[in-house]
Design an enzyme around this catalytic site. Structure first.
Site, mmCIF file in Angstrom:
data_model
loop_
_atom_site.group_PDB
_atom_site.id
_atom_site.type_symbol
_atom_site.label_atom_id
_atom_site.label_comp_id
_atom_site.label_asym_id
_atom_site.label_seq_id
_atom_site.Cartn_x
_atom_site.Cartn_y
_atom_site.Cartn_z
ATOM 1 N N ASN A 1 -1.707 2.129 5.767
ATOM 2 C CA ASN A 1 -0.871 1.185 5.175
ATOM 3 C C ASN A 1 -0.375 0.323 6.432
ATOM 4 O O ASN A 1 0.062 0.941 7.440
ATOM 5 C CB ASN A 1 0.284 1.756 4.569
ATOM 6 C CG ASN A 1 1.729 0.753 4.329
ATOM 7 O OD1 ASN A 1 2.457 1.322 4.337
ATOM 8 N ND2 ASN A 1 1.347 -0.312 4.164
ATOM 9 N N GLY A 2 -0.713 -0.938 6.410
ATOM 10 C CA GLY A 2 -0.186 -1.848 7.569
ATOM 11 C C GLY A 2 -1.223 -2.834 7.844
ATOM 12 O O GLY A 2 -2.120 -2.897 7.011
ATOM 13 N N CYS B 1 0.818 -1.053 -0.019
ATOM 14 C CA CYS B 1 -0.062 0.110 0.020
ATOM 15 C C CYS B 1 0.780 1.188 0.077
ATOM 16 O O CYS B 1 2.049 1.532 0.628
ATOM 17 C CB CYS B 1 -0.723 0.018 1.163
ATOM 18 S SG CYS B 1 -1.987 -1.378 1.611
ATOM 19 N N GLU C 1 8.580 -14.379 -11.104
ATOM 20 C CA GLU C 1 7.817 -13.003 -10.670
ATOM 21 C C GLU C 1 7.074 -12.241 -11.829
ATOM 22 O O GLU C 1 6.071 -11.809 -11.691
ATOM 23 C CB GLU C 1 8.721 -12.162 -10.450
ATOM 24 C CG GLU C 1 9.357 -12.400 -8.664
ATOM 25 C CD GLU C 1 10.232 -11.415 -8.283
ATOM 26 O OE1 GLU C 1 10.190 -10.903 -7.229
ATOM 27 O OE2 GLU C 1 11.207 -11.280 -8.891
ATOM 28 N N LYS D 1 13.234 -14.423 -10.855
ATOM 29 C CA LYS D 1 12.964 -13.122 -11.788
ATOM 30 C C LYS D 1 11.791 -13.835 -12.759
ATOM 31 O O LYS D 1 11.008 -12.969 -13.094
ATOM 32 C CB LYS D 1 14.268 -12.691 -12.432
ATOM 33 C CG LYS D 1 15.143 -11.778 -11.793
ATOM 34 C CD LYS D 1 14.614 -10.539 -11.433
ATOM 35 C CE LYS D 1 13.866 -10.438 -10.164
ATOM 36 N NZ LYS D 1 14.615 -10.338 -8.803
ATOM 37 N N GLU E 1 18.065 -17.058 -8.307
ATOM 38 C CA GLU E 1 17.682 -15.649 -8.666
ATOM 39 C C GLU E 1 17.033 -15.599 -10.159
ATOM 40 O O GLU E 1 16.101 -14.834 -10.120
ATOM 41 C CB GLU E 1 18.835 -14.646 -8.447
ATOM 42 C CG GLU E 1 18.607 -13.137 -8.722
ATOM 43 C CD GLU E 1 17.349 -12.541 -8.036
ATOM 44 O OE1 GLU E 1 16.642 -13.069 -6.980
ATOM 45 O OE2 GLU E 1 17.077 -11.417 -8.434
ATOM 46 N N TRP F 1 -2.485 -2.810 -1.689
ATOM 47 C CA TRP F 1 -1.898 -4.298 -2.028
ATOM 48 C C TRP F 1 -2.820 -4.833 -0.945
ATOM 49 O O TRP F 1 -2.609 -4.783 0.484
ATOM 50 C CB TRP F 1 -0.402 -4.494 -1.597
ATOM 51 C CG TRP F 1 0.057 -5.864 -1.919
ATOM 52 C CD1 TRP F 1 0.398 -6.268 -3.188
ATOM 53 C CD2 TRP F 1 0.198 -7.049 -0.828
ATOM 54 N NE1 TRP F 1 0.730 -7.514 -2.944
ATOM 55 C CE2 TRP F 1 0.584 -8.194 -1.711
ATOM 56 C CE3 TRP F 1 -0.119 -7.003 0.381
ATOM 57 C CZ2 TRP F 1 0.965 -9.315 -1.208
ATOM 58 C CZ3 TRP F 1 0.076 -8.049 0.993
ATOM 59 C CH2 TRP F 1 0.710 -9.197 0.439
ATOM 60 N N LYS G 1 6.585 -4.263 -3.855
ATOM 61 C CA LYS G 1 7.858 -4.056 -3.791
ATOM 62 C C LYS G 1 8.454 -4.175 -2.071
ATOM 63 O O LYS G 1 9.482 -4.467 -1.762
ATOM 64 C CB LYS G 1 8.417 -2.753 -4.270
ATOM 65 C CG LYS G 1 9.895 -2.357 -4.454
ATOM 66 C CD LYS G 1 10.354 -2.145 -5.773
ATOM 67 C CE LYS G 1 11.985 -2.318 -5.794
ATOM 68 N NZ LYS G 1 12.369 -3.686 -6.211
ATOM 69 N N ARG H 1 4.225 -0.214 -4.811
ATOM 70 C CA ARG H 1 3.835 -0.591 -3.267
ATOM 71 C C ARG H 1 2.593 -1.493 -3.626
ATOM 72 O O ARG H 1 2.447 -2.119 -2.350
ATOM 73 C CB ARG H 1 3.691 0.391 -2.167
ATOM 74 C CG ARG H 1 4.970 1.592 -2.232
ATOM 75 C CD ARG H 1 4.665 2.474 -1.224
ATOM 76 N NE ARG H 1 4.527 1.823 0.260
ATOM 77 C CZ ARG H 1 5.385 1.395 1.077
ATOM 78 N NH1 ARG H 1 6.654 1.739 0.650
ATOM 79 N NH2 ARG H 1 5.204 1.378 2.295
ATOM 80 N N HIS I 1 18.815 -35.918 -8.587
ATOM 81 C CA HIS I 1 17.827 -36.229 -7.579
ATOM 82 C C HIS I 1 16.276 -36.003 -7.609
ATOM 83 O O HIS I 1 15.825 -36.079 -6.683
ATOM 84 C CB HIS I 1 18.393 -35.820 -6.292
ATOM 85 C CG HIS I 1 19.978 -36.446 -5.867
ATOM 86 N ND1 HIS I 1 20.167 -37.970 -5.710
ATOM 87 C CD2 HIS I 1 21.109 -35.648 -5.799
ATOM 88 C CE1 HIS I 1 21.583 -38.097 -5.436
ATOM 89 N NE2 HIS I 1 22.117 -36.734 -5.758
HETATM 90 C C1 G6P Z 1 9.317 -8.185 -2.291
HETATM 91 C C2 G6P Z 1 9.950 -7.666 -3.310
HETATM 92 C C3 G6P Z 1 11.291 -8.391 -3.633
HETATM 93 C C4 G6P Z 1 12.267 -8.294 -2.547
HETATM 94 C C5 G6P Z 1 11.607 -8.894 -1.176
HETATM 95 C C6 G6P Z 1 12.459 -8.541 0.106
HETATM 96 O O1 G6P Z 1 9.107 -9.581 -2.249
HETATM 97 O O2 G6P Z 1 9.105 -7.945 -4.355
HETATM 98 O O3 G6P Z 1 11.900 -7.875 -4.863
HETATM 99 O O4 G6P Z 1 13.577 -9.038 -2.828
HETATM 100 O O5 G6P Z 1 10.324 -8.134 -1.018
HETATM 101 O O6 G6P Z 1 12.502 -7.052 0.348
HETATM 102 P P1 G6P Z 1 13.505 -6.198 0.562
HETATM 103 O O7 G6P Z 1 13.134 -4.751 0.481
HETATM 104 O O8 G6P Z 1 13.706 -6.642 2.229
HETATM 105 O O9 G6P Z 1 14.911 -6.444 0.076
#
Ligand code: G6P
Length: 612
Positions: A99-100, A2, A492, A489, A485, A73, A607, A27, A508
């Site tokens: 937000n929260g 949010c 996501e 990506k 990673e 969100w 994010k 957000r 395995h």
């Molecule tokens: C969310 C974001 C990711 C990020 C993760 C951890 O899932 O979409 O991109 O890696 O949070 O966030 P931070 O701000 O703690 O790195």
């Protein structure tokens, strides 16, 4: 999770609020809403993105010099018009954005229902605004006092802003756990979840602290107190963020811009900290705790998501250079175990946003057991940066694309700098090796630039795989987290199922999945395990799998057996992740855009994850 933005002043609030919402859309983006005050309170809200809100508002009266706005969100209640913010009090006099999470909302709601209140939405926020008005009426107190009393009954996290029809010349704010920053302009004030909606208008800001309540009048000064009713003095800070850092600068997406920014962002994360010619690695932010890290019996890294992957890379680098045992933990798991930690332990918390709720909770837990906490954060002044004992900022600049790219490489750069620094102090690395590795690190931004030249080739490869349903990513040693990673990506932003695996573990289990439909991305660069990875590639080929290999420039062997190869410049093994990650970022970016996905705002993600 949010985004909130608010304005009070002489200008029209609407354009400022909408622009602010677009900046905060990273957000959350499943519904959006706005409340404006101009003689009376008007609330417009709708399911969908900020652009949907704009369409929804066409031909409506959007006049007003005071307003609050929200992009959501969803946590409590599905994304729909009713659950969208702002929420109104029962009488309709007060509007609130939040937000929260109010964790005890259901007990509070039950009590309010028993007293005859009805609710329009399923949100925790509506419970809080009902509670506030209930207190205001029953205890005959001003709105800010009603808010304060309500917050003493609340368990959870909040950044919130209220406006009221019968008191139209002020904004009332409160914060705990979720971020909130106030911008102080000339006869006007702004408030937002981060500084991006504010930077265009003023550089003077005050970051609210937990449990603080701010009253912002239309005329006069910001008044700060806390929920214990103590008067607080606002601490004015200057924003350093540049406007062009939060704009796309000609790129079609923030993600692509951020991928291409990496030569610079990596350089920025080393600036003033690394001077290879003079043999210096200097991290001012951790000086005071340097000896503690040198003496640490072990290092525990806590993080989430992409930052956790950076932590895994850090594990290899620290163990290799500083010869100290490292454990890497998901913050969300760590906090709910009863981990064995003591004052000889050093915990490194990695977080781009510096706001991730699980990482914050893991830090508090480790702190309570006496560990030293070092932060690696990107967002200056963020909650994690403030609660750690010491730390270093990554200085990658604002990262807006939801899928993290430049923050990851900056985190790895910082971990490498820290490991080099500690190894040098400890004497676990010869002077010669230290010098060689500092020179090599200094050369990385140029090599990242070279790696980015493969963009066209990667786009061509992406065309072939845009309809794949599954992907496997394989790597060994320090490239295993790179595989994780790369897979993260892709899933996501393209919604293709992808798994990262240590190459040798393929036999395995995942090998059962290999057929001609299965693209396998292999990072085949490591000197120590190169031959083994070549064997893994052969195993995939023998089962008709398709190989996309990331290889070192000039590689001959893998070129012959892989279906597609992407070259990266040669570097020391510990820095390979800084290069090998780049083609994987580009691969997922192109596949996702070719599939028509919104790469900057992938579905269901946000994010900054400020909820558990
Ligand atoms: C969310 C974001 C990711 C990020 C993760 C951890 O899932 O979409 O991109 O890696 O949070 O966030 P931070 O701000 O703690 O790195």
């Amino acid at each position: 999770m949010c985004g909130i933005v608010a304005y009070i002043g002489q200008k029209q609030a609407f354009p400022i609020l909408i622009k602010g919402l677009y900046r905060l859309e990273y957000r959350g983006y499943d519904s959006a809403g706005i409340a404006l005050l101009n003689n009376n309170l008007k609330v417009y809200k709708t399911k969908g993105k900020v652009s949907d809100l704009e369409n929804h508002i066409i031909n409506q009266n959007i006049n007003g010099n005071i307003g609050i706005a929200h992009t959501r969100w969803a946590t409590h209640g599905e994304p729909n018009d009713l659950n969208a913010h702002p929420h109104l009090s029962p009488s309709g006099n007060i509007a609130m954005i939040h937000n929260g999470i109010i964790e005890n909302y259901s007990a509070l709601k039950e009590e309010l229902i028993n007293r005859g209140y009805e609710f329009r939405s399923e949100t925790d926020t509506e419970v809080l605004i009902h509670l506030i008005e209930d207190i205001q009426i029953n205890e005959k107190v001003p709105l800010d006092e009603a808010l304060r009393i309500a917050l003493t009954q609340v368990v959870g996290a909040y950044a919130l802003v209220l406006i009221a029809n019968d008191d139209p010349d002020k904004l009332i704010l409160a914060k705990k756990g979720s971020p909130l920053v106030v911008g102080i302009g000339d006869g006007e004030f702004f408030a937002a979840s981060d500084a991006s909606p504010i930077v265009e208008y003023t550089r003077d800001v005050v970051y609210l602290e937990d449990e603080e309540i701010a009253i912002i009048p239309r005329h006069g000064d910001l008044k700060l107190s806390n929920i214990k009713n103590e008067i607080k003095t606002p601490y004015l800070q200057k924003l350093e963020m540049q406007l062009n850092e939060i704009e796309k600068s000609g790129y079609p997406h923030f993600m692509l811009k951020e991928i291409f920014e990496q030569p610079r962002s990596i350089k920025d994360s080393m600036r003033g900290r690394l001077n290879a010619r003079q043999g210096i690695v200097n991290l001012g932010g951790i000086v005071e705790y340097e000896q503690k890290i040198v003496n640490a019996k072990r290092i525990i890294i806590v993080a989430c998501g992409t930052s956790w992957h950076a932590g895994l890379v850090g594990e290899y680098i620290f163990e290799e250079l500083a010869r100290v045992p490292v454990e890497v933990e998901y913050a969300s798991e760590f906090r709910y175990r009863n981990p064995i930690i003591n004052e000889n332990d050093v915990v490194i918390a990695i977080s781009q946003s510096g706001e991730t709720a699980d990482t914050l909770a893991a830090i508090e837990l480790a702190k309570s057991k006496g560990a030293t906490i070092i932060g690696i954060c990107n967002v200056v002044g963020s909650s994690i940066a403030r609660v750690t004992h010491a730390g270093s900022y990554t200085h990658a600049g604002p990262e807006i694309g939801v899928a993290s790219t430049k923050a990851f490489t900056a985190q790895v750069t910082l971990l490498a700098l820290m490991a080099l620094h500690i190894a040098n102090h400890k004497g676990s690395l010869s002077k010669r090796e230290f010098r060689r590795l500092t020179f090599e690190l200094e050369a990385i931004p140029k090599k990242v630039e070279q790696t980015l030249n493969s963009n066209k080739l990667i786009k061509e490869i992406s065309e072939k795989f845009k309809d794949a349903r599954n992907f496997l990513y394989l790597g060994r040693g320090i490239n295993f987290p790179v595989a994780l990673e790369g897979a993260l990506k892709l899933k996501e932003i393209s919604y293709i199922h992808a798994e990262g695996y240590p190459a040798a573990e393929m036999k395995h289990g995942p090998i059962a999945l290999i057929d001609e439909e299965m693209p396998v991305v292999v990072i085949a660069t490591n000197k120590g395990t190169y031959e083994k990875v070549v064997s893994n590639i052969q195993e995939v080929k023998a089962r008709k799998g398709v190989i996309i290999a990331i290889v070192t420039e000039g590689d001959k062997e893998v070129q012959q057996i892989a279906d597609y190869t992407i070259e990266i410049p040669e570097t020391d093994t510990i820095y390979v992740p800084l290069l090998a990650t780049i083609p994987l970022q580009l691969l997922s970016y192109h596949i996702a855009t070719l599939r028509g996905c919104n790469v900057d705002q992938p579905r269901n993600l946000a994010k900054s994850v400020t909820v558990e």
